[in-house]
Write a protein that holds these residues in place. Sequence first.
Motif, PDB file in Angstrom:
ATOM      1  N   TYR A 362       0.844  -1.205   0.000  1.00  0.00           N
ATOM      2  CA  TYR A 362       0.000   0.000   0.000  1.00  0.00           C
ATOM      3  C   TYR A 362       0.875   1.249   0.000  1.00  0.00           C
ATOM      4  O   TYR A 362       0.585   2.229  -0.703  1.00  0.00           O
ATOM      5  N   TYR A 655     -18.307   5.401   0.349  1.00  0.00           N
ATOM      6  CA  TYR A 655     -17.146   6.116   0.876  1.00  0.00           C
ATOM      7  C   TYR A 655     -17.494   7.555   1.225  1.00  0.00           C
ATOM      8  O   TYR A 655     -17.058   8.088   2.251  1.00  0.00           O
ATOM      9  N   SER A 698     -19.200  -5.574   1.984  1.00  0.00           N
ATOM     10  CA  SER A 698     -17.865  -6.084   2.287  1.00  0.00           C
ATOM     11  C   SER A 698     -17.815  -7.597   2.097  1.00  0.00           C
ATOM     12  O   SER A 698     -16.870  -8.132   1.490  1.00  0.00           O
ATOM     13  N   ALA A 728     -12.667  -0.349  -0.761  1.00  0.00           N
ATOM     14  CA  ALA A 728     -11.848  -1.033   0.240  1.00  0.00           C
ATOM     15  C   ALA A 728     -11.779  -0.225   1.534  1.00  0.00           C
ATOM     16  O   ALA A 728     -11.744  -0.804   2.630  1.00  0.00           O
ATOM     17  N   ALA A 729     -11.772   1.092   1.433  1.00  0.00           N
ATOM     18  CA  ALA A 729     -11.641   1.940   2.618  1.00  0.00           C
ATOM     19  C   ALA A 729     -12.802   1.760   3.588  1.00  0.00           C
ATOM     20  O   ALA A 729     -12.636   1.959   4.797  1.00  0.00           O
ATOM     21  N   ARG A 733     -11.332  -5.281   7.363  1.00  0.00           N
ATOM     22  CA  ARG A 733      -9.892  -5.453   7.156  1.00  0.00           C
ATOM     23  C   ARG A 733      -9.606  -6.589   6.189  1.00  0.00           C
ATOM     24  O   ARG A 733      -8.726  -6.487   5.333  1.00  0.00           O
ATOM     25  N   ARG A 736     -10.474  -5.486   2.664  1.00  0.00           N
ATOM     26  CA  ARG A 736      -9.526  -4.447   2.256  1.00  0.00           C
ATOM     27  C   ARG A 736      -8.184  -5.059   1.898  1.00  0.00           C
ATOM     28  O   ARG A 736      -7.553  -4.695   0.895  1.00  0.00           O
ATOM     29  N   PHE A 785      -8.221   5.512   2.065  1.00  0.00           N
ATOM     30  CA  PHE A 785      -8.197   5.091   3.461  1.00  0.00           C
ATOM     31  C   PHE A 785      -7.390   6.072   4.310  1.00  0.00           C
ATOM     32  O   PHE A 785      -7.746   6.352   5.465  1.00  0.00           O
ATOM     33  N   SER A 797     -12.341   6.180  10.256  1.00  0.00           N
ATOM     34  CA  SER A 797     -12.179   4.771   9.875  1.00  0.00           C
ATOM     35  C   SER A 797     -12.513   3.807  11.003  1.00  0.00           C
ATOM     36  O   SER A 797     -12.383   2.594  10.833  1.00  0.00           O
TER      37      SER A 797
END
Length: 804
Positions: A362, A655, A698, A728-729, A733, A736, A785, A797
């Motif tokens: 990342y 988002y 998700s 993904a943000a 987890r 993501r 993110f 987050s």
Amino acid sequence: MPSYSALVVAAAASLLTSFASASTLTPPVLPLIVRNPYLSAWLANARDVPWSKWPMFYTGQSIGLSVLASVPDTSTVYPLLGRAHDSLDGSAAHYNISFPTYLGAQYDASTTNLSYSIPSPKAHGTEAELILSFLSPITPTSTLRQSIPAGYITVHVKADFDLDIYVDVNGQWVSGNRGSDIVWSLEETDYEDAEHLKTWKVKRRTEQLFTEWNDQAEWGTLHFTAPAEAKHEAGTSSVLRQRFSKTGTLQNTVDSDFRAIMDEEPVFAFSKSFNLSSNSSVESSIKEDSVLFTISHLQDPVTQFASARGLTYMRPLWESYFHSDSALIIYHYLDFPHASALAANYSAQLAADAYASGSDSYKDIVELSARQVMGATSFSGTPDNPLLFLKEISSNGNSQTVDVIFPAWPFFLYTNPRWLAYLLEPLLEHMLSGQYPNKYTMHDLGTHYPNLTGHADGNDEYMPVEECGDMLIMGLSLVNSLSYGDGHDVAQSVWSTLGQPKDVASLEGSTNMSPFALPATLETRDGVFGLDDQWLGPSSQHQARKWLSRSYKLWKQWTSYLEDFSLEPQNQLSTDDFAGWLALQTNLALKGIIGIKAMSVLAEVVGEKEDAKYYRNISEVYIKKWEEYGMSRDGGRAKLAYDWYGSWTTLYSLYADAILCFHPSTTNSSDIQAGAQQPLLSTGPKDFIPDHIYTTQSRWYTTVMQKYGLPLDSRHLYTKSDWEFQAAAVASRKTRTQILDRVAKWLNETVTDRPFTDLYVTEGEGGFPGPDFFARPVVGSHFAFLALERACGGRGSDAFMYED
């Protein structure tokens, strides 16, 4: 006091040692000098040796930039970058051609380093270490520096024997047409400590204002600068390269036979000798040295813009600070220690944040994306009213495209929210002046950059719900960036807290001054001049209200359109226009409804309580209906369209709900510490979009994941990386990580051969699906993110740290 050359060596060494570990990914193309749509040089075929191809403009056409090294003790010349060795004679009696050992590339957010080793001329000697370092500094605390269309090239050598270096450029930097006639000159410039610089100046013989050829500008001047001790020469490429290979130097002469770019290809070269051998016959000692070059492409004007005054030739922002091109070139060259330090600060913070949020992969992805975002922009206006123009690179060349700014938006929230304000301002100014006839917001400011001439007929690309939603969401996020970060809360951008706060009285001093104006006198902190003032502070809420009040009628107008047309969108395009027209798009409807919700907050900020209540009620009614219409009958996923029952979609509009602090309730102001600066309003105690929508999506994404990532929707196997990262943000987890790992795998294996594409096939070879998108600023969503982590006072987050 150390000499400037000593400072350059120290700064270069610091820049090199800032790379703690090698980059983990192997993208097909790497940025070299990337500053704006016309100063954009990339390392082609970056998985191979750098001398296998010429560097390229982002579209793929070659750019003349070559580097050679020569070891005088063995009369051996080594190609380092570009194919200059094609000009050499392999059977020459006076020199040999060999190839160095290429040790690979490393990069961070502002720098790309190419490392080599060169054999010693001694039988058992130590190899020379040589690094070509390319710096395009991202400086969130210095808009001045960010506005300068120039980059740095440092050659750093560590050896115990002598080495000579040769660098040349050609006319392909100033025209996309190889048949264009060019003219050139050498300027030698004194500066204050009695040394001086040498600068090649190259431009078209007849410049064509606001014209492109294969996306390259046909106006503007290239400046290629070196220190006084460098030798210089202009002439035919093969002649100069062979002369250097024979002698290790140049003749300090200028060929004045002006001609076409590829007519006996004129090049503009510098050479530098590194005398590193030891005088001792007993013991050799390793020495280090560096030489600094700069490359800039200066244009005045930079665009034409249908402003409130009418069609206006827009000057570059940097002209407000420098009285001439030469003054800018000198400042930029001498500023290398400060520019590199500011860029290193940004890179280090970004690397730490990205690693903590994801992984090495990342970190590498966002570092690769940063220069690409800024490389689509050009600063203009004045310090009182700064503007940032943007080109929709590669997809169609539109100017100031709203749905391209929108996916770039997370980068600006994380890096410097004021630059987001400068991006939105041209759109607001143009539409407030009455030059756009539709009730919804415009798609773009001009069919092709740099001609921001508007659409007086209203016939721009038809994305009404998309663009209205985008503007309202970005508008509220900008206001929110002024709402947190007084020392008790986490600021939206760590750099926005630095500097002196604005004075409210100064904001009222002129009705013509932007609430987000740069300071009349740039700040000096820790010995570094040219820094911005604080984005936050006592006046920040006043700034937000003043900005909204000036354009409130537009925000309300767009929201009224969404009230009529967002819940059940008619047949139209979304930002994913390559996928075609479609009615009742679930994700598009959600964006519009979030836009209405955003307007309820904007209305409250400026004291329009009745509007706030009205739009809040509308949005709450619509979101319940949206869930009924948009989710599948079993509740297991969102549909692509309300009436497409077997379909699914990446619901990336979630988002916006999260980063605007509408979700979850833990991000709301009820848990702000006592004494902290309060948000401009309270968003209420409940989630706008139910949490189960997030968790459902998700889980669904893990069932449809492909080899190289999450497809955009059920119609195709292609994806958009910007929407992958937004999705993904706000996923678990686990999800993501799966998306991130697959995008990293794609970046290592894709057969695409252009700068970071955001549209690719998730199976097969990971290639372009057609159309071919590349080098676009939309990769700013790779920062999704990171921006979310800092949103809502650092709680944005919190809801997404769970495992499925």
